[in-house]
Design a protein around this motif. Sequence first.
Motif, PDB file in Angstrom:
ATOM      1  N   GLN A  50       0.875  -1.126   0.128  1.00 40.11           N
ATOM      2  CA  GLN A  50       0.196   0.011  -0.084  1.00 40.11           C
ATOM      3  C   GLN A  50       0.854   1.325  -0.112  1.00 40.11           C
ATOM      4  O   GLN A  50       0.641   2.121  -0.726  1.00 40.11           O
ATOM      5  CB  GLN A  50      -0.913   0.031   1.219  1.00 40.11           C
ATOM      6  N   GLU A  51       1.888   1.399   0.903  1.00 36.82           N
ATOM      7  CA  GLU A  51       2.734   2.414   1.107  1.00 36.82           C
ATOM      8  C   GLU A  51       3.770   2.759  -0.304  1.00 36.82           C
ATOM      9  O   GLU A  51       4.945   2.791  -0.071  1.00 36.82           O
ATOM     10  CB  GLU A  51       3.418   2.456   2.196  1.00 36.82           C
ATOM     11  N   VAL A  52       3.234   2.717  -1.040  1.00 40.14           N
ATOM     12  CA  VAL A  52       4.207   3.054  -2.374  1.00 40.14           C
ATOM     13  C   VAL A  52       3.505   4.037  -3.355  1.00 40.14           C
ATOM     14  O   VAL A  52       2.444   4.051  -3.953  1.00 40.14           O
ATOM     15  CB  VAL A  52       4.282   1.547  -3.298  1.00 40.14           C
ATOM     16  N   PRO A  53       4.229   4.945  -3.475  1.00 38.97           N
ATOM     17  CA  PRO A  53       3.817   6.060  -4.406  1.00 38.97           C
ATOM     18  C   PRO A  53       3.190   5.784  -5.851  1.00 38.97           C
ATOM     19  O   PRO A  53       2.389   6.229  -6.206  1.00 38.97           O
ATOM     20  CB  PRO A  53       5.007   7.118  -4.466  1.00 38.97           C
ATOM     21  N   GLN A  54       4.050   4.663  -6.379  1.00 39.23           N
ATOM     22  CA  GLN A  54       3.508   4.240  -7.653  1.00 39.23           C
ATOM     23  C   GLN A  54       1.966   3.727  -7.917  1.00 39.23           C
ATOM     24  O   GLN A  54       1.467   4.245  -8.829  1.00 39.23           O
ATOM     25  CB  GLN A  54       4.502   3.106  -8.189  1.00 39.23           C
ATOM     26  N   GLY A  55       1.615   3.336  -6.701  1.00 36.78           N
ATOM     27  CA  GLY A  55       0.234   3.076  -6.609  1.00 36.78           C
ATOM     28  C   GLY A  55      -0.732   4.239  -6.768  1.00 36.78           C
ATOM     29  O   GLY A  55      -1.661   4.055  -7.240  1.00 36.78           O
ATOM     30  N   GLU A  56      -0.392   5.333  -5.973  1.00 36.57           N
ATOM     31  CA  GLU A  56      -0.975   6.200  -5.852  1.00 36.57           C
ATOM     32  C   GLU A  56      -1.228   7.002  -7.273  1.00 36.57           C
ATOM     33  O   GLU A  56      -2.257   7.567  -7.721  1.00 36.57           O
ATOM     34  CB  GLU A  56      -0.545   7.199  -4.949  1.00 36.57           C
ATOM     35  N   PHE A  57      -0.008   6.961  -7.980  1.00 35.63           N
ATOM     36  CA  PHE A  57      -0.082   7.534  -9.417  1.00 35.63           C
ATOM     37  C   PHE A  57      -0.978   6.633 -10.300  1.00 35.63           C
ATOM     38  O   PHE A  57      -1.833   7.260 -11.289  1.00 35.63           O
ATOM     39  CB  PHE A  57       1.401   7.575  -9.610  1.00 35.63           C
ATOM     40  N   TYR A  58      -0.795   5.507 -10.172  1.00 40.75           N
ATOM     41  CA  TYR A  58      -1.826   4.604 -11.386  1.00 40.75           C
ATOM     42  C   TYR A  58      -3.112   4.857 -10.855  1.00 40.75           C
ATOM     43  O   TYR A  58      -4.072   4.903 -11.801  1.00 40.75           O
ATOM     44  CB  TYR A  58      -1.280   3.178 -11.036  1.00 40.75           C
ATOM     45  N   ALA A  59      -3.600   5.186  -9.630  1.00 37.24           N
ATOM     46  CA  ALA A  59      -4.898   5.524  -9.298  1.00 37.24           C
ATOM     47  C   ALA A  59      -5.366   7.107  -9.502  1.00 37.24           C
ATOM     48  O   ALA A  59      -6.361   7.362  -9.469  1.00 37.24           O
ATOM     49  CB  ALA A  59      -5.352   5.027  -8.041  1.00 37.24           C
ATOM     50  N   GLN A  60      -4.238   7.629  -9.915  1.00 35.79           N
ATOM     51  CA  GLN A  60      -4.510   9.307  -9.785  1.00 35.79           C
ATOM     52  C   GLN A  60      -5.007   9.837  -8.825  1.00 35.79           C
ATOM     53  O   GLN A  60      -5.723  10.851  -9.033  1.00 35.79           O
ATOM     54  CB  GLN A  60      -5.157   9.351 -11.320  1.00 35.79           C
ATOM     55  N   TYR A  61      -4.639   9.556  -7.444  1.00 34.30           N
ATOM     56  CA  TYR A  61      -4.990  10.042  -6.249  1.00 34.30           C
ATOM     57  C   TYR A  61      -3.813  11.102  -6.142  1.00 34.30           C
ATOM     58  O   TYR A  61      -4.377  12.434  -5.583  1.00 34.30           O
ATOM     59  CB  TYR A  61      -4.729   9.073  -5.045  1.00 34.30           C
ATOM     60  N   LEU A  62      -2.540  11.115  -6.245  1.00 34.67           N
ATOM     61  CA  LEU A  62      -1.647  11.978  -6.093  1.00 34.67           C
ATOM     62  C   LEU A  62      -0.913  12.380  -7.275  1.00 34.67           C
ATOM     63  O   LEU A  62      -0.641  11.571  -8.217  1.00 34.67           O
ATOM     64  CB  LEU A  62      -0.625  11.496  -4.999  1.00 34.67           C
ATOM     65  N   MET A  63      -0.186  13.593  -7.271  1.00 39.82           N
ATOM     66  CA  MET A  63       0.391  14.071  -8.486  1.00 39.82           C
ATOM     67  C   MET A  63       1.724  14.516  -7.830  1.00 39.82           C
ATOM     68  O   MET A  63       1.709  15.157  -6.697  1.00 39.82           O
ATOM     69  CB  MET A  63      -0.166  15.088  -9.289  1.00 39.82           C
ATOM     70  N   GLU A  64       2.928  14.324  -8.183  1.00 42.27           N
ATOM     71  CA  GLU A  64       4.338  14.739  -7.643  1.00 42.27           C
ATOM     72  C   GLU A  64       4.346  16.323  -8.223  1.00 42.27           C
ATOM     73  O   GLU A  64       3.774  16.605  -9.038  1.00 42.27           O
ATOM     74  CB  GLU A  64       5.434  14.147  -8.597  1.00 42.27           C
ATOM     75  N   THR A  65       5.025  16.718  -7.261  1.00 47.72           N
ATOM     76  CA  THR A  65       4.910  18.273  -7.402  1.00 47.72           C
ATOM     77  C   THR A  65       6.333  18.862  -7.852  1.00 47.72           C
ATOM     78  O   THR A  65       6.373  19.526  -9.089  1.00 47.72           O
ATOM     79  CB  THR A  65       4.659  19.038  -5.674  1.00 47.72           C
TER      80      THR A  65
END
Length: 464
Positions: A50-65
């Motif tokens: 769960q604690e992997v940024p790549q997963g958040e990107f694939y679901a488009q929850y978070l975007m890198e700043t």
Amino acid sequence: MRKINILIVTALMLSGCNKFGDINVNPNLPSKASNTQLIANAQLMLPVLQEVPQGEFYAQYLMETLYPNLSLYTEPSASFYTLYHDPLMNLESVLTKPEQNSLDGPIPNQIAVAKVLKAYFFWHITDRWGDIPYSQALKGESTFTPVYDTQESIYNNLLALLTQASGEFVAGKITNDIIYAGDPDKWKRLSNTIRLLMALRMSDASPDKAREEFNKALTAGIMLSNSDNFTFKNLPDANNESFWYNQWTVQGREWWAGSELLVNTLKNADDPRLAVYVLPNAQDGLYVGLPYGSTDGSNIDKYSLLGEAVRTQDAPVYLVTYAQALFALAEGAKRGWINGGEAKAQEYYEDAIEQSLIQWTGNATGLAALLAKPGVAYTAATGMQQIATQRWVHLFMHGFEAWAEYRRTGYPALVPVNGKPVPTRQTYPADESFNNGDNYRAAISRQFANAGDTPNGKVWWDKN
């Protein structure tokens, strides 16, 4: 890496004849780990699912700043080696031990918990990559080049494994369990809930089998409340802290903002979870999402950054939750798999949102207003889309699971990035072409023909 030394180091043993018998053997340094120590070590790897940024990107929850890279889908590959070498190998050791010891609790429960965890890890792996080594995996030196099993066969095997585990639990707790403190009833309900979710995942690939397994899991008994949530609890100490705390607070990386899709979805509904998921921006105190795929995030004061509650040192890692089960039941009713029709679908849908609010905010304040909002208020015509969208909202920070549900349902509508579509799988580890070349190439050919090992191939259950 987490530094808890649950797996006790192997004792140094004297070689050759020892006329002193066991006098030189330290009883506090056993030469073999117990089942529950191996299980606990496997559990320590759960956060990486769960604690992997790549997963958040694939679901488009978070975007890198500041440094957009992975969020632009620049690196489609990832390695599954650690999951095989560490948690799965530990669990396989439990399942294949020739001798079992009841000192750490009922042996049937030790075995059943290992089966549930094995199924959960393998479910995660196959949903990310597709066909993977399974039946010949974890054999040690006897098989260094395991074949890749089809995802369909893996699903069928894992469903059977979960069914076995559910039926094997007996009264009595096991030791060293850092998830449920050894409670067999909670493990049994988790086993059936995973089975329910897996059945729904294969709803378009094998609908008859999916419906059958869904109902069998429901009959066997799924989660009953948020207290049954499969949650890894990070601790308020440096050795066992949240990945996001380490990145944000320890290393000072304010690198993640809520996506425009996430922020607007919650903001437009006055959703109480908004204040948990992200912060008001520093510029003017407003909630502003960063458009997914944008490279304009360097002015971090302009956007809503990742919320404090999800990056505290001891932030929980939600893996399988009661709200997920309720969303699954809502969809099951909508599909006609269970009785109740639209009325029951709406009831489960609203219950799921309520439990999600309680999980994320601690209470259900604002529920009635939220359920009345346009787009959230349930209607039969758009029910499936609403269930899928609200499930996506709930699964925040469990990006790989949300991404899998997006691939299955098509909701919510995620966006391409620089002409690249949202990946539909992760490509295999680059080393596989050398380490297990023949089986690797056979798996690619079987699944994707001449397209090759790309992030745009579809796994077995993805018919959307």
